[in-house]
Each structure stands twice: as C-alpha cells, then as structure tokens.
Design a protein around this motif. Structure first.
Motif, PDB file in Angstrom:
ATOM      1  N   GLN A  34       0.829  -1.203   0.000  1.00 40.50           N
ATOM      2  CA  GLN A  34       0.000   0.000   0.000  1.00 40.50           C
ATOM      3  C   GLN A  34       0.866   1.257   0.000  1.00 40.50           C
ATOM      4  OE1 GLN A  34      -2.462  -1.337   3.453  1.00 40.50           O
ATOM      5  NE2 GLN A  34      -4.173  -0.503   2.273  1.00 40.50           N
ATOM      6  N   GLN A  35       1.899   1.259   0.810  1.00 37.96           N
ATOM      7  CA  GLN A  35       2.768   2.433   0.866  1.00 37.96           C
ATOM      8  C   GLN A  35       3.529   2.629  -0.444  1.00 37.96           C
ATOM      9  OE1 GLN A  35       5.010   2.774   4.639  1.00 37.96           O
ATOM     10  NE2 GLN A  35       3.827   1.019   5.364  1.00 37.96           N
ATOM     11  N   ARG A  36       3.944   1.533  -1.058  1.00 38.99           N
ATOM     12  CA  ARG A  36       4.758   1.627  -2.282  1.00 38.99           C
ATOM     13  C   ARG A  36       3.961   2.128  -3.474  1.00 38.99           C
ATOM     14  NH1 ARG A  36       6.069  -1.662  -6.538  1.00 38.99           N
ATOM     15  NH2 ARG A  36       4.773  -3.374  -5.779  1.00 38.99           N
TER      16      ARG A  36
ATOM     17  N   ALA B  18      -2.466   7.103  -7.274  1.00 42.56           N
ATOM     18  CA  ALA B  18      -3.578   8.048  -7.103  1.00 42.56           C
ATOM     19  C   ALA B  18      -3.235   9.463  -7.547  1.00 42.56           C
ATOM     20  CB  ALA B  18      -4.017   8.064  -5.637  1.00 42.56           C
ATOM     21  N   GLU B  19      -2.014   9.692  -7.968  1.00 40.01           N
ATOM     22  CA  GLU B  19      -1.565  11.068  -8.215  1.00 40.01           C
ATOM     23  C   GLU B  19      -2.301  11.754  -9.365  1.00 40.01           C
ATOM     24  OE1 GLU B  19       2.626  10.845  -8.743  1.00 40.01           O
ATOM     25  OE2 GLU B  19       3.042  10.453  -6.603  1.00 40.01           O
TER      26      GLU B  19
ATOM     27  N   TYR C  41      -7.183   3.921  -0.445  1.00 35.56           N
ATOM     28  CA  TYR C  41      -6.796   2.518  -0.592  1.00 35.56           C
ATOM     29  C   TYR C  41      -5.350   2.280  -0.176  1.00 35.56           C
ATOM     30  CZ  TYR C  41     -11.080   1.319  -3.071  1.00 35.56           C
ATOM     31  OH  TYR C  41     -12.392   1.082  -3.385  1.00 35.56           O
ATOM     32  N   PHE C  42      -4.563   3.330  -0.059  1.00 36.06           N
ATOM     33  CA  PHE C  42      -3.139   3.194   0.255  1.00 36.06           C
ATOM     34  C   PHE C  42      -2.825   3.685   1.664  1.00 36.06           C
ATOM     35  CE2 PHE C  42      -3.802   4.092  -4.267  1.00 36.06           C
ATOM     36  CZ  PHE C  42      -3.355   2.904  -4.811  1.00 36.06           C
ATOM     37  N   THR C  43      -3.857   3.711   2.526  1.00 37.62           N
ATOM     38  CA  THR C  43      -3.681   4.165   3.902  1.00 37.62           C
ATOM     39  C   THR C  43      -4.085   3.063   4.875  1.00 37.62           C
ATOM     40  OG1 THR C  43      -5.932   5.054   4.118  1.00 37.62           O
ATOM     41  CG2 THR C  43      -4.256   6.515   3.159  1.00 37.62           C
ATOM     42  N   ALA C  44      -3.888   3.345   6.158  1.00 37.64           N
ATOM     43  CA  ALA C  44      -4.216   2.364   7.196  1.00 37.64           C
ATOM     44  C   ALA C  44      -5.712   2.118   7.325  1.00 37.64           C
ATOM     45  CB  ALA C  44      -3.663   2.846   8.545  1.00 37.64           C
ATOM     46  N   SER C  45      -6.546   3.038   6.811  1.00 40.27           N
ATOM     47  CA  SER C  45      -7.993   2.858   6.930  1.00 40.27           C
ATOM     48  C   SER C  45      -8.509   1.703   6.083  1.00 40.27           C
ATOM     49  CB  SER C  45      -8.721   4.151   6.529  1.00 40.27           C
ATOM     50  OG  SER C  45      -8.477   4.455   5.168  1.00 40.27           O
TER      51      SER C  45
END
Length: 565
Positions: free
Chosen positions: A207-209, A214-215, A249-253
């Motif tokens: 997710q972090q990578r 989304a940019e 989608y790329f966060t802890a939520s």
C-alpha cells in the motif's frame, strides 16, 4: 549512571499477560436509542485460561418482539423475574474493570452498554476495545472465509461452542475466535497488545509503495478502475471525490484483506469522470456487470437472479425461472438465488392451496391425487375434483399476494410463528420467520421497482453544491441522461437539451425490463432523497395500498443491525 526502567507502553504488554473480557449482548432490536438489552454474557480470559464468566438475563422493561424471541429463544416469560439493567450495570462494570473489552461487531455491543450507563447515571467504561471483525479482516483472506460472521469464524477455528444468539454461548465462541486470530497474528510478528492495535490499522508495504497510483486522479465524481499490468480490471468503485477515495486505498484505513491483496497486483488506476454522483453509481454498476472484476463481490452477476413465476395455464403452478417472458404469467422477484425463491414459494404454498406438481394438467383431470390432497393442502385438480373456476380462486389470492396484497401470507405465517414460539418450537418458527422475511422483502422490493419501471419518462432534479441543479432523465427505471445545470441558467432550454440527447429505451418483459434491479433501486434511492424535485412525469407513480412496504418495516426492525453475527 542509574538504570532507567522503561514504561509499560515502551515495552509493550505481552498478549499472554493481557486480561480480556469477551462479551456479547442480546437485545430487543438494533438501535440502542430505541431498544433494550435482554441478556449479557461475558468471559474473562488471560493467557488462554478462563478466569471467570458473567451471565444474566435482563428485564428490558417491555415486551420482546416475537421475531426476536424466535431468533434468540428469549421470551417475555424468561425475563419476567430478571433484574433490570440498572441493577446489573454495577456488577458488569466491576467485572470488566482493568481489562480489554472484546466483542464481535464491537460497536453494536459497546454502544448499548454506553447508552445504558448514560441513561442510569454511570460513567461509561473507558476500557480499550478490540473488535474481532476488524482483526479477522486483517489476518484472514477471502479464500479462507467467505465472510466474517461469528458463525463462519467459529467453524473456521473449530470452536467448541456454536453461536446460537444467546449471549454467553456467543461470548464463548468469540473467545475461541479471538485465540485463533491472535495465533494468526503471531505470524505477522505481533506479540504485544500495542502491536496488535497498530497491526489492525497499519498499511501494508505494498500500500505504501503504490501510493503514486492516485496522483493523476482528479477531485471529481466518477468511477475508478484498478487494473493489473495486462490491463485486466481487478476492481471497480465510485466516489463523489475520485482522488480522495483512491488515495484511501493506500492508507491504514483500508483493512479488507482481499483489497490489500488487490493493491499488491494493481499497476494502474483508470477513471471516468461523471456529471453527477448518481451517474457515477449507475456507471459503476454497469461496468461491474460487464467486466466482472474478480475483487468486486457485489453486482458482478446481475443476470443470475431468479424469479418465482405463477404460470399461465388452466391450473397455474409456481415455478422458479431465470428468464422473464412476454406471457401472461405473474412474476415475483428478483431473488438472489434458488434457495431464496424456494423459501418464498414455500411461504405461498403454506398460505394458498396451489398444486405443487410440475405437470401440465388437462381440464378434466387425468391422474390420481397425491398426498397433499389427503392433507387438505390441494384440491386435486389433477383428479378432476376441482374445476378451473374453483381453482382460479386460489390463483387470484396468490396473484394478489405476489403483486398487490401481502396480507394472506403475512397473517398466516405470523400466526403460525407465534403459536410455535409459545410451544417453544423455536427452530420451526425460525424457518417460518426467514421464509416470511424473504417473501416480504422481495415483494416490497418488486413493488417499489414496478412503480418506477412502468413510468415511460421521468425528469427529476436535486440541488448541486455550487447552487446549480443535478438533472436526470429516467425511462422505465433506466438512467438515460445526466447533467448539471449551472446556477442562474434557465431550466427549460437545459432540460429540453438533456431530454433530446437522452437514451431511447424499448421496454422488455416483466417488472424490471430496461435496467438491472440494482440500477433502478439506485435511482429510487436518489429520487427519495431530500431535496429532489420532479420536473416531468408521464403516468402514475404509486405503490399498492395493501402492499408489502407496510409490513417490511416491522420485519426490518427485528433483523436490524443487532444480529449480524
């Protein structure tokens, strides 16, 4: 130099040293503002050892709805001598003091406890809370469990206690689920309670990578499509703000295991900007139905629904079909699967003495009657004992029950459920309850859909955020055009232009004939939302007076969010 003792927070509390209280409630309904607790069950554990249990029935201060009694087995007679919640709270709060609270769908159970504390002057518990649903989503994949219901997880982890909608039984089952989930989390190097809390919410390295995907997505309403390196669509969603939604989608939520798995495969995100949020919802449904992405669970197979058909012949019968034909038959649906349709058919059979054989019958009768005739559940038209005119009386009742008047089905099954409940035959009553629920909900759904789909042309508008108007053209329940009229613009030219370029719709057969049921329901929700105004309507938009909508609310209250386990 003196040694410095690290704090407990710095060192972390080993999971085997944490005292958990796993608890469950039974209630009279799903809203803590309107309903009351009927039972509390709790189990205190530490290091895999049970330290104590807490269980009590509670007088809710009013009658328990029959549907709840059928579901839980808790009757008014059982709680008549039970203590009230204000008498139970001090003991329960003492039992949970200094522990971590654990529950399945914890928000429901803790919400009732906090509401009871506030009502009766007790300070709400400040215990840390762990939700086994959240933890299950983090450590289990969709290939392992199809859902995260307590019964499903209890079977997966081979719990020694089966959840039966009784508080202590369900709490004991949740203990086994908790231990299984903690064991699983160990493979993720989670060994302390602090690590466990962070683990439930932490984003994965993938997710972090991939946050850069989304940019390029704009801040606008629309649909987004996750694709792999070959261009295969993995997942489709919609949002009022595409950029914010895709970034989430790329966060802890984002804790859903299957979505985190999808993120690991995704290589790009495509988007389709829509004029309105309703257009985005409809486009999402259509795209999912067409692409059938493997990580979408809902709306993938709109063509696989089934219908209950009252056939068009001298002695009509009930048949389960997948296709709506242009005949004079009567249809009820759509149902998600054969089992649901069969439940509705059984509900009708229990109400109206229709024949249950599958053969086409001659007008004079050509074979011997079956055992249903001897039981008084069929007039034996197959043997010539019932004429077409006599049989048509039953057919008319069934047809009305399917289309306009649900009273016969509702009255018959409710009376039998209450009788079985009094006789403590709860398993049989629960079968009737579920059949009735399927029938009522499906009939209510179809009647709402039919009210919309029979309208050949409808134009409606709702206020936009910038002072303009979101305008939609709907024909036979299908969205045909969408646009945003700027603030201050003259409505007539704009509406005329939108209508001129709207899709032409040729209606098909049956209650839902120009769009999927989901699309028409999405449009209905928008039409019924605050602020929507009808601009043009051809024909009447009305529901039957004795339709299913009048009793559906009663059923929904019995099933409301309090019993998702």
């Amino acid at each position: 130099m003196d040694a410095v003792q690290g704090t407990l927070d710095e060192l972390g509390t080993p999971l085997q040293e944490v005292t958990f209280v796993v608890f469950d409630l039974e209630t009279t309904g799903g809203s803590h503002a309107e309903h009351a607790i009927t039972e509390i069950g709790a189990v205190k554990v530490r290091g895999g050892e049970v330290l104590g249990e807490f269980a009590t029935l509670i007088d809710p201060g009013g009658p328990i709805p029959p549907f709840i009694s059928v579901l839980t087995g808790i009757t008014d007679a059982m709680v008549v001598a039970a203590p009230r919640i204000e008498a139970v709270l001090p003991s329960f709060l003492e039992f949970i003091s200094g522990t971590v609270l654990v529950a399945h769908n914890a928000g429901f159970d803790t919400g009732f406890i906090k509401a009871a504390c506030q009502k009766h002057g007790y300070a709400p518990p400040k215990n840390a809370v762990l939700d086994t649903v959240d933890l299950a989503r983090r450590v289990l994949t969709r290939d392992e469990t199809p859902n995260h219901k307590l019964g499903t997880l209890a079977r997966f982890f081979h719990s020694t206690t089966e959840p039966i909608h009784r508080a202590l039984h369900d709490a004991r089952a949740t203990v086994d689920v908790l231990h299984g989930l903690i064991a699983r989390s160990g493979s993720f190097q989670v060994h302390t309670f602090e690590e466990l809390k962070s683990f439930v919410r932490a984003p994965t390295p993938e997710q972090q990578r991939k946050r850069h995907l989304a940019e390029h997505v704009p801040h606008a309403p629309g649909v987004y499509l996750f694709e792999d390196e070959r261009g295969e669509v993995l997942y489709i969603g919609k949002s009022t703000n595409l950029r914010n939604r895709v970034r989430s989608y790329f966060t802890a939520s984002e804790t859903r295991p299957r979505i985190r798995e999808m993120i690991g495969i995704a290589e790009r995100v495509r988007h389709v900007v829509c004029a309105t949020t309703l257009e985005a919802e409809v486009r999402e449904l259509r795209l999912i139905g067409g692409a059938k992405p493997r990580y979408n669970r809902r709306s993938k197979f709109p063509d696989k629904v089934v219908w209950l058909k009252l056939t068009d012949e001298p002695f009509p019968r009930l048949s389960i079909v997948r296709e709506l034909r242009g005949d004079s038959a009567t249809y009820l649906g759509p149902f998600p699967n054969q089992r649901a349709a069969d439940d509705a058919r059984t509900a009708l059979y229990d109400t109206v003495p229709l024949r249950q054989c599958s053969d086409r019958l001659s007008l004079t009768g050509s074979r011997r009657a079956c055992v249903l005739y001897e039981m008084g559940r069929c007039g034996a038209p197959c043997e010539g004992r019932e004429s077409v005119a006599d049989y048509s009386v039953h057919t008319d009742v069934a047809r009305r029950a399917m289309l306009t008047d649900i009273t016969p089905v509702y009255t018959a099954l409710l009376a039998r459920m209450e009788r079985l409940s009094v006789e403590q035959r709860y398993e049989e009553a629960s079968l009737d309850r579920d059949r009735l629920a399927v029938y009522v909900r499906t009939a209510a759904r179809m009647q709402r859909l039919t009210a919309l789909t029979r309208i050949p042309h409808l134009v409606a508008a709702s206020p936009a955020f910038d002072g303009g108007w979101e305008i939609h053209v709907v024909r036979h329940g299908r969205l045909c055009a969408a646009g945003v009229m700027p603030r201050g613009a003259h409505p007539t030219p704009f509406v005329d232009s939108l209508i001129a370029r709207a899709e032409t719709v040729i209606p098909g057969h049956g209650p839902v004939h120009a769009a999927t049921a989901e699309e028409s329901e999405t449009i209905l929700r928008w039409l019924e939302s605050p602020g929507v105004r009808l601009v043009q309507v051809e024909g009447d938009w009305a529901l039957p007076v004795h339709g299913a909508a009048r009793v559906k609310a009663r059923l929904d209250q019995a099933y409301q969010g309090g019993y998702p386990r």
